[in-house]
Motif scaffolding. Structure first.
Motif, PDB file in Angstrom:
ATOM      1  N   ILE A  24     -26.019  13.507  30.863  1.00 54.24           N
ATOM      2  CA  ILE A  24     -25.319  12.482  31.655  1.00 54.24           C
ATOM      3  C   ILE A  24     -26.173  12.070  32.848  1.00 54.24           C
ATOM      4  O   ILE A  24     -26.302  10.878  33.150  1.00 54.24           O
ATOM      5  CB  ILE A  24     -23.929  12.994  32.086  1.00 54.24           C
ATOM      6  CG1 ILE A  24     -23.006  13.085  30.862  1.00 54.24           C
ATOM      7  CG2 ILE A  24     -23.319  12.084  33.153  1.00 54.24           C
ATOM      8  CD1 ILE A  24     -21.687  13.767  31.126  1.00 54.24           C
ATOM      9  N   MET A  25     -26.786  13.050  33.513  1.00 59.07           N
ATOM     10  CA  MET A  25     -27.630  12.733  34.667  1.00 59.07           C
ATOM     11  C   MET A  25     -28.853  11.912  34.257  1.00 59.07           C
ATOM     12  O   MET A  25     -29.249  10.987  34.971  1.00 59.07           O
ATOM     13  CB  MET A  25     -28.053  14.022  35.376  1.00 59.07           C
ATOM     14  CG  MET A  25     -26.898  14.682  36.111  1.00 59.07           C
ATOM     15  SD  MET A  25     -27.322  16.247  36.869  1.00 59.07           S
ATOM     16  CE  MET A  25     -28.586  15.764  37.989  1.00 59.07           C
ATOM     17  N   LEU A  26     -29.444  12.220  33.107  1.00 64.36           N
ATOM     18  CA  LEU A  26     -30.589  11.448  32.629  1.00 64.36           C
ATOM     19  C   LEU A  26     -30.201  10.008  32.311  1.00 64.36           C
ATOM     20  O   LEU A  26     -30.948   9.066  32.627  1.00 64.36           O
ATOM     21  CB  LEU A  26     -31.212  12.115  31.401  1.00 64.36           C
ATOM     22  CG  LEU A  26     -31.977  13.413  31.659  1.00 64.36           C
ATOM     23  CD1 LEU A  26     -32.390  14.053  30.334  1.00 64.36           C
ATOM     24  CD2 LEU A  26     -33.185  13.149  32.529  1.00 64.36           C
ATOM     25  N   ILE A  27     -29.057   9.833  31.696  1.00 54.83           N
ATOM     26  CA  ILE A  27     -28.577   8.474  31.389  1.00 54.83           C
ATOM     27  C   ILE A  27     -28.322   7.702  32.673  1.00 54.83           C
ATOM     28  O   ILE A  27     -28.726   6.534  32.802  1.00 54.83           O
ATOM     29  CB  ILE A  27     -27.323   8.536  30.493  1.00 54.83           C
ATOM     30  CG1 ILE A  27     -27.703   9.048  29.097  1.00 54.83           C
ATOM     31  CG2 ILE A  27     -26.648   7.174  30.418  1.00 54.83           C
ATOM     32  CD1 ILE A  27     -26.526   9.398  28.227  1.00 54.83           C
ATOM     33  N   ALA A  30     -31.701   6.790  34.253  1.00 49.50           N
ATOM     34  CA  ALA A  30     -32.362   5.694  33.535  1.00 49.50           C
ATOM     35  C   ALA A  30     -31.720   4.358  33.861  1.00 49.50           C
ATOM     36  O   ALA A  30     -32.395   3.325  33.946  1.00 49.50           O
ATOM     37  CB  ALA A  30     -32.321   5.944  32.027  1.00 49.50           C
ATOM     38  N   TRP A  31     -30.436   4.354  34.076  1.00 48.81           N
ATOM     39  CA  TRP A  31     -29.728   3.124  34.414  1.00 48.81           C
ATOM     40  C   TRP A  31     -29.862   2.816  35.905  1.00 48.81           C
ATOM     41  O   TRP A  31     -30.028   1.659  36.289  1.00 48.81           O
ATOM     42  CB  TRP A  31     -28.255   3.261  34.030  1.00 48.81           C
ATOM     43  CG  TRP A  31     -27.428   2.099  34.446  1.00 48.81           C
ATOM     44  CD1 TRP A  31     -27.326   0.887  33.822  1.00 48.81           C
ATOM     45  CD2 TRP A  31     -26.582   2.015  35.601  1.00 48.81           C
ATOM     46  NE1 TRP A  31     -26.479   0.068  34.506  1.00 48.81           N
ATOM     47  CE2 TRP A  31     -26.005   0.740  35.611  1.00 48.81           C
ATOM     48  CE3 TRP A  31     -26.267   2.892  36.627  1.00 48.81           C
ATOM     49  CZ2 TRP A  31     -25.128   0.336  36.602  1.00 48.81           C
ATOM     50  CZ3 TRP A  31     -25.391   2.486  37.606  1.00 48.81           C
ATOM     51  CH2 TRP A  31     -24.837   1.217  37.581  1.00 48.81           C
ATOM     52  N   GLY A  32     -29.819   3.836  36.749  1.00 44.65           N
ATOM     53  CA  GLY A  32     -29.750   3.639  38.194  1.00 44.65           C
ATOM     54  C   GLY A  32     -31.065   3.404  38.891  1.00 44.65           C
ATOM     55  O   GLY A  32     -31.122   2.682  39.887  1.00 44.65           O
ATOM     56  N   ILE A  33     -32.156   3.995  38.430  1.00 44.92           N
ATOM     57  CA  ILE A  33     -33.433   3.865  39.136  1.00 44.92           C
ATOM     58  C   ILE A  33     -33.887   2.406  39.235  1.00 44.92           C
ATOM     59  O   ILE A  33     -34.271   1.963  40.315  1.00 44.92           O
ATOM     60  CB  ILE A  33     -34.510   4.780  38.506  1.00 44.92           C
ATOM     61  CG1 ILE A  33     -34.169   6.236  38.842  1.00 44.92           C
ATOM     62  CG2 ILE A  33     -35.910   4.418  38.992  1.00 44.92           C
ATOM     63  CD1 ILE A  33     -35.033   7.263  38.167  1.00 44.92           C
ATOM     64  N   PRO A  34     -33.840   1.611  38.162  1.00 43.78           N
ATOM     65  CA  PRO A  34     -34.210   0.192  38.329  1.00 43.78           C
ATOM     66  C   PRO A  34     -33.291  -0.548  39.296  1.00 43.78           C
ATOM     67  O   PRO A  34     -33.738  -1.434  40.030  1.00 43.78           O
ATOM     68  CB  PRO A  34     -34.085  -0.387  36.915  1.00 43.78           C
ATOM     69  CG  PRO A  34     -34.223   0.793  36.014  1.00 43.78           C
ATOM     70  CD  PRO A  34     -33.622   1.943  36.766  1.00 43.78           C
TER      71      PRO A  34
END
Length: 194
Positions: A24-27, A30-34
């Motif tokens: 969940i943290m990886l997903i 991946a969504w939040g960093i950009p």
């Protein structure tokens, strides 16, 4: 024996829970960093625009009454010295010694996100290369009052004729339509002779 089996079963559930949490943290990352990068770029627009406005005002004031080519002698080195110590990053191009100053805008593009000054004598232009879509068209909106002509990705979004009459007014929607995704946007801001 019953207690031992329950402890093993709980240990397996614990590892499964940790694995699901990591996924969940990886997903989310991946969504939040950009998104975070986009917010940082948007937040940098006002300070970059302020420094550019300050530079343009100084140049316009110092060139008053200088004839038909008031911007002769205006160089990239002069621009770099004028904005040094500001929100724009000034440095030397690696491999070209210390005499070749560059100005990075910090609005995307990393080391290729440069601001370059050019002049014809009667006009001068600031070209922003590799600007993020997060700064497009916000950068143009912030600077449109200070420049006579603006292009985004080679499309004119503001134009002024030789008599300083605006022939194409800046319209935010038209400017936004000229933007592309990624750190691939190029802006050219031009000042005509007063």
């Amino acid at each position: 024996m019953k207690t031992f089996n329950q402890a093993k079963r709980q240990q397996g559930n614990y590892l499964l829970g940790i694995g699901i949490g990591i996924m969940i943290m990886l997903i989310l990352a991946a969504w939040g960093i950009p998104k975070v990068k986009g917010y940082l770029v948007e937040g940098a627009i006002p300070s970059v625009a302020e420094e550019i406005q300050r530079f343009v005002s100084r140049v316009k004031v110092s060139s008053q009454g200088a004839g038909t080519t008031p911007y002769t002698g205006l160089t990239q080195a002069y621009f770099a010295r004028a904005v040094k110590g500001s929100s724009l990053e000034v440095g030397a191009v690696s491999g070209q010694g210390t005499g070749s100053s560059v100005v990075r805008h910090g609005l995307g593009g990393g080391d290729t996100g440069l601001v370059t000054l050019s002049t014809t004598g009667a006009t001068f232009a600031l070209q922003f290369d590799d600007v993020s879509d997060s700064a497009c068209p916000g950068l143009a909106a912030a600077l449109q009052r200070n420049f006579d002509a603006i292009t985004i990705n080679a499309t004119a979004v503001k134009a002024t004729d030789a008599n300083n009459v605006v022939t194409q007014a800046y319209i935010a929607g038209s400017a936004a339509a000229s933007c592309v995704d990624g750190d691939n946007n190029q802006f050219v801001f031009t000042v005509n002779r007063n």
